[in-house]
Design a protein around this motif. Sequence first.
Motif, mmCIF file in Angstrom:
data_model
loop_
_atom_site.group_PDB
_atom_site.id
_atom_site.type_symbol
_atom_site.label_atom_id
_atom_site.label_comp_id
_atom_site.label_asym_id
_atom_site.label_seq_id
_atom_site.Cartn_x
_atom_site.Cartn_y
_atom_site.Cartn_z
ATOM 1 N N UNK A 109 -1.049 1.834 -12.404
ATOM 2 C CA UNK A 109 -0.360 1.455 -11.166
ATOM 3 C C UNK A 109 0.045 2.672 -10.343
ATOM 4 N N UNK A 110 0.534 3.706 -10.989
ATOM 5 C CA UNK A 110 0.979 4.880 -10.244
ATOM 6 C C UNK A 110 -0.181 5.517 -9.484
ATOM 7 N N UNK A 111 -1.340 5.633 -10.155
ATOM 8 C CA UNK A 111 -2.510 6.177 -9.479
ATOM 9 C C UNK A 111 -3.030 5.239 -8.405
ATOM 10 N N UNK A 112 -3.030 3.930 -8.697
ATOM 11 C CA UNK A 112 -3.499 2.947 -7.720
ATOM 12 C C UNK A 112 -2.650 2.964 -6.458
ATOM 13 N N UNK A 113 -1.349 3.103 -6.598
ATOM 14 C CA UNK A 113 -0.429 3.027 -5.456
ATOM 15 C C UNK A 113 -0.386 4.314 -4.641
ATOM 16 N N UNK A 114 -1.057 5.367 -5.097
ATOM 17 C CA UNK A 114 -0.982 6.646 -4.399
ATOM 18 C C UNK A 114 -1.474 6.539 -2.963
ATOM 19 N N UNK A 115 -2.533 5.801 -2.723
ATOM 20 C CA UNK A 115 -3.043 5.651 -1.369
ATOM 21 C C UNK A 115 -1.980 5.089 -0.443
ATOM 22 N N UNK A 116 -1.246 4.099 -0.913
ATOM 23 C CA UNK A 116 -0.265 3.432 -0.064
ATOM 24 C C UNK A 116 0.981 4.300 0.140
ATOM 25 N N UNK A 117 1.439 4.961 -0.917
ATOM 26 C CA UNK A 117 2.598 5.842 -0.762
ATOM 27 C C UNK A 117 2.245 7.070 0.074
ATOM 28 N N UNK A 118 1.034 7.587 -0.104
ATOM 29 C CA UNK A 118 0.614 8.741 0.688
ATOM 30 C C UNK A 118 0.503 8.367 2.156
ATOM 31 N N UNK A 119 -0.061 7.194 2.455
ATOM 32 C CA UNK A 119 -0.196 6.760 3.845
ATOM 33 C C UNK A 119 1.165 6.587 4.503
#
Length: 501
Positions: free
Chosen positions: A277-287
């Motif tokens: 989950x942490x790796x998956x959510x990186x795109x959204x948190x980075x954006x």
Amino acid sequence: MPSAETTPARVREPETVRPTREDEIAAAGSELIGGPLGRRALTGTSWWTPVRVVVLVAIGMFALGLVQKAPCYDGAWFFGASSQYTHACYSDIPHLYQGRGFADGLVPYFDKLPGDMDYLEYPVLTGVFMEVASWLTPGSGGIQHQEQWYWFVNAGMLMVCAAVIAVCVSRTHRRRPWDGLLLALAPAFALTATINWDLLAVALTAAAMLMWSRGRAVAFGVLLGLATAAKLYPLVLLGPLLVLCWRAGKWREFFQAVGGAAGAWLVVNVPVMLFAFEGWSKFYTFSHDRGIDFGSFWLIWSQNSSNPPSIDFVNTTASALVVLSFLGIAALTFTAPRRPRFAQLAFLMVAAFILTNKVYSPQYVLWLVPLAVLARPKWRDFLIWQACEVAYFLGIWFYLAYTTSGDAHKGLPTEGYHWAITLHLLGTLYLCAVVVRDILRPERDVVRRAGDDDPSGGVLDGAVDQFVLRGLRYPEQEAPEEPSRTDWGGPEPLSHEGRSL
């Protein structure tokens, strides 16, 4: 082979629109290959069908784009801080081969990365694309050799995406396959195709548009869901589709499309979401967390203000502007004298998303090119917009050359870069304006002037309106069983009868 005159009407193929007979720029450009198509020309008897010609031209232009990157491939990516900018041949692809752990065999989203970026900051399907390219990259030789191979492998895979886009755009409007040459010859398309991995999402979106034009709502949804799993922007196409289906009363098809999109997105994302989950959510948190960046009007504001806007303010305001844009498009849809074409609204919605975003990377133009071809297939307007985008393409690299060349200041200073951003914004707004004009004055729409209604609309094509504002009614609605098409009074064809193609 029977002639067109003796072919029964029920099996006759729809007549292909010839751009050299209705577009002055296309007619002038055709002089390089013999002049506009004559009225007695024999068509439909050669292997060189319009779609095949468009695809081969697109591949040729893509190859020229690869040649343009040659100075970087030969060394500018690896030596010198600013040479990749002065040659305008920068690409993320070779740099991220090592920077995102592919050179070390790290698994995207599952393995943490060393450095400032702890996980891959791309959506899952793009990450899969990058990983597959790394599997095909030879692991022998030095890191420079591997990065060159990684870019080359990605370029080959992206060329396939470009060919798919060319096919889909050429076939979406059945009677207008030659419009695909707008995409194939678009200079900004060739220049930006291998900067990043955006062509994957663009290809899936173009395929989705083709499926919708054929009335296959579920297939459209599945492909759009996959495109959203590769890049976020395709999701906004559901907004225009909502208001169009609302006006036409096509709720069943709309919900089929939404269901297909949600299902495809979940199939791709849930496995990674559950186990990384942490790796998956990186795109959204980075954006969400990234600062104001290149190409946006927010950057002009920030760099010219003693009190620049905060990230939270920009995120909130940009989101509000996108919502307001959608409401404006909805109002336009319900009050237009004729229901807008799907491609027109799709272009306007994606353009609004781009114009209000806090970053505009040069490859984002790829998102708009196929939609622009379908929305406004007019060479003059398309080339005006492309000229602005090419100017911005050069502007950002020369600006980066200026900021990375130390005291030498080789390149474009900040004020010049702001003018390049402004030119990009004005070019996109200009194309939006002519599309809105076509919606408000359908007789100016080159697609409808040729006798079509909404060839990219699928079930919306020729459909009877069920909901409009201000009680507008049209002749087509008087006979719901067999709605007639409006004759918009097409223009007289250009006079080139004495010439051949």
